[in-house]
Motif scaffolding. Structure first.
Motif, PDB file in Angstrom:
ATOM      1  N   LEU A   2      39.632  18.404  33.923  1.00 34.68           N
ATOM      2  CA  LEU A   2      40.761  18.675  33.039  1.00 34.68           C
ATOM      3  C   LEU A   2      41.511  19.895  33.576  1.00 34.68           C
ATOM      4  O   LEU A   2      40.935  20.983  33.701  1.00 34.68           O
ATOM      5  CB  LEU A   2      40.270  18.931  31.616  1.00 34.68           C
ATOM      6  N   LEU A   3      42.797  19.699  33.875  1.00 30.11           N
ATOM      7  CA  LEU A   3      43.588  20.721  34.550  1.00 30.11           C
ATOM      8  C   LEU A   3      44.840  21.054  33.760  1.00 30.11           C
ATOM      9  O   LEU A   3      45.486  20.170  33.190  1.00 30.11           O
ATOM     10  CB  LEU A   3      43.998  20.237  35.946  1.00 30.11           C
ATOM     11  N   LEU A   4      45.198  22.335  33.761  1.00 28.81           N
ATOM     12  CA  LEU A   4      46.424  22.797  33.122  1.00 28.81           C
ATOM     13  C   LEU A   4      47.285  23.466  34.181  1.00 28.81           C
ATOM     14  O   LEU A   4      46.820  24.366  34.885  1.00 28.81           O
ATOM     15  CB  LEU A   4      46.120  23.795  32.004  1.00 28.81           C
ATOM     16  N   ALA A   5      48.537  23.021  34.311  1.00 29.41           N
ATOM     17  CA  ALA A   5      49.451  23.592  35.292  1.00 29.41           C
ATOM     18  C   ALA A   5      50.644  24.231  34.594  1.00 29.41           C
ATOM     19  O   ALA A   5      51.147  23.704  33.592  1.00 29.41           O
ATOM     20  CB  ALA A   5      49.943  22.519  36.262  1.00 29.41           C
ATOM     21  N   LEU A   6      51.081  25.361  35.131  1.00 26.07           N
ATOM     22  CA  LEU A   6      52.240  26.075  34.608  1.00 26.07           C
ATOM     23  C   LEU A   6      53.158  26.407  35.771  1.00 26.07           C
ATOM     24  O   LEU A   6      52.693  26.837  36.841  1.00 26.07           O
ATOM     25  CB  LEU A   6      51.837  27.378  33.914  1.00 26.07           C
ATOM     26  N   ASP A   7      54.449  26.221  35.571  1.00 26.39           N
ATOM     27  CA  ASP A   7      55.410  26.629  36.592  1.00 26.39           C
ATOM     28  C   ASP A   7      56.668  27.166  35.929  1.00 26.39           C
ATOM     29  O   ASP A   7      57.217  26.531  35.026  1.00 26.39           O
ATOM     30  CB  ASP A   7      55.785  25.474  37.517  1.00 26.39           C
ATOM     31  N   SER A   8      57.116  28.328  36.373  1.00 31.26           N
ATOM     32  CA  SER A   8      58.346  28.920  35.838  1.00 31.26           C
ATOM     33  C   SER A   8      59.207  29.453  36.974  1.00 31.26           C
ATOM     34  O   SER A   8      59.927  30.430  36.812  1.00 31.26           O
ATOM     35  CB  SER A   8      58.022  30.045  34.838  1.00 31.26           C
TER      36      SER A   8
END
Length: 226
Positions: A2-8
């Motif tokens: 289970l993976l969580l990705a964030l990009d800003s």
């Protein structure tokens, strides 16, 4: 996994995905087209995608953050959010160049169009673009050059994918259908899984590529000698 990705790095986005048996399933994602509200939306986006999929932060196996290149304030918002959550939940955090998300989104089309080498570009403002050059391989693609920042007229003359290319079609070979493509968390997740999460770097340093506009003021001169 289970993976969580964030990009800003450009717009702000968050994606939750399950990677099992070589297949990535995006369970939930959130994004905004606003390029100036990153700090306000990143944490709520994380809360929303976890709630939608029925998970808690401590259920995650790892987090992934886009490391840019991107503008100072916006890019920091995503990286700091990811670092804070990884610390709070005691989970590993990996960094991945945000332009990799553009390459992931464009690679299949580049292959179909016969573009063995291609360029991805995002908006660097100041009439400049962030770019990277990729080459297709038998199983995917590999980074040949970049990331770099500069005027579009200085970029290599290659088929170009991404919002940055769409801004300067007179200089870049902007590809139809990709003029509004921005780095986003779902594509970042897919890129991370293609590379192998265990192979990613845990360095989450931001790729700014140029100095900040904000400068530390010089010491004021005294009006009278001491």
């Amino acid at each position: 996994m289970l993976l969580l990705a964030l990009d800003s790095s450009a717009t702000a986005s968050v994606a939750l995905g399950s990677y099992q048996g070589g297949t990535l399933t995006v369970l939930a994602h959130r994004a905004t087209t606003d390029t100036r509200s990153h700090a306000e939306v990143m944490s709520p986006f994380v809360e929303q995608v976890l709630a939608e999929a029925g998970y808690r932060g401590r259920d995650l196996d790892a987090l992934i953050t886009g490391t840019g290149p991107g503008p100072f304030t916006g890019l920091r918002a995503g990286i700091v959010t990811a670092r804070t959550l990884a610390f709070a939940w005691d989970k590993p955090l990996y960094g991945l160049m945000s332009l990799q998300a553009l390459a992931e989104a464009a690679a299949d089309t580049a292959r179909a169009r016969g573009h063995q080498k291609f360029l991805v570009a995002s908006d660097a403002r100041r009439r400049e673009v962030y770019t990277a050059v990729y080459e297709l391989t038998g199983t995917g693609y590999t980074l040949l050059d970049g990331p770099t920042v500069g005027s579009a007229s200085q970029a290599p003359h290659l088929p170009s994918y991404g919002f940055g290319a769409g801004l300067y079609p007179q200089d870049l070979e902007s590809q139809e259908g990709f003029e509004s493509l921005q780095p986003d968390a779902p594509s970042l997740l897919a890129a991370a899984c293609r590379l192998g999460v265990e192979n990613l770097s845990q360095d989450t340093s931001a790729l700014y590529l140029r100095e900040s506009d904000a400068k530390v003021p010089l010491a004021r001169k005294k009006a009278l000698g001491s």
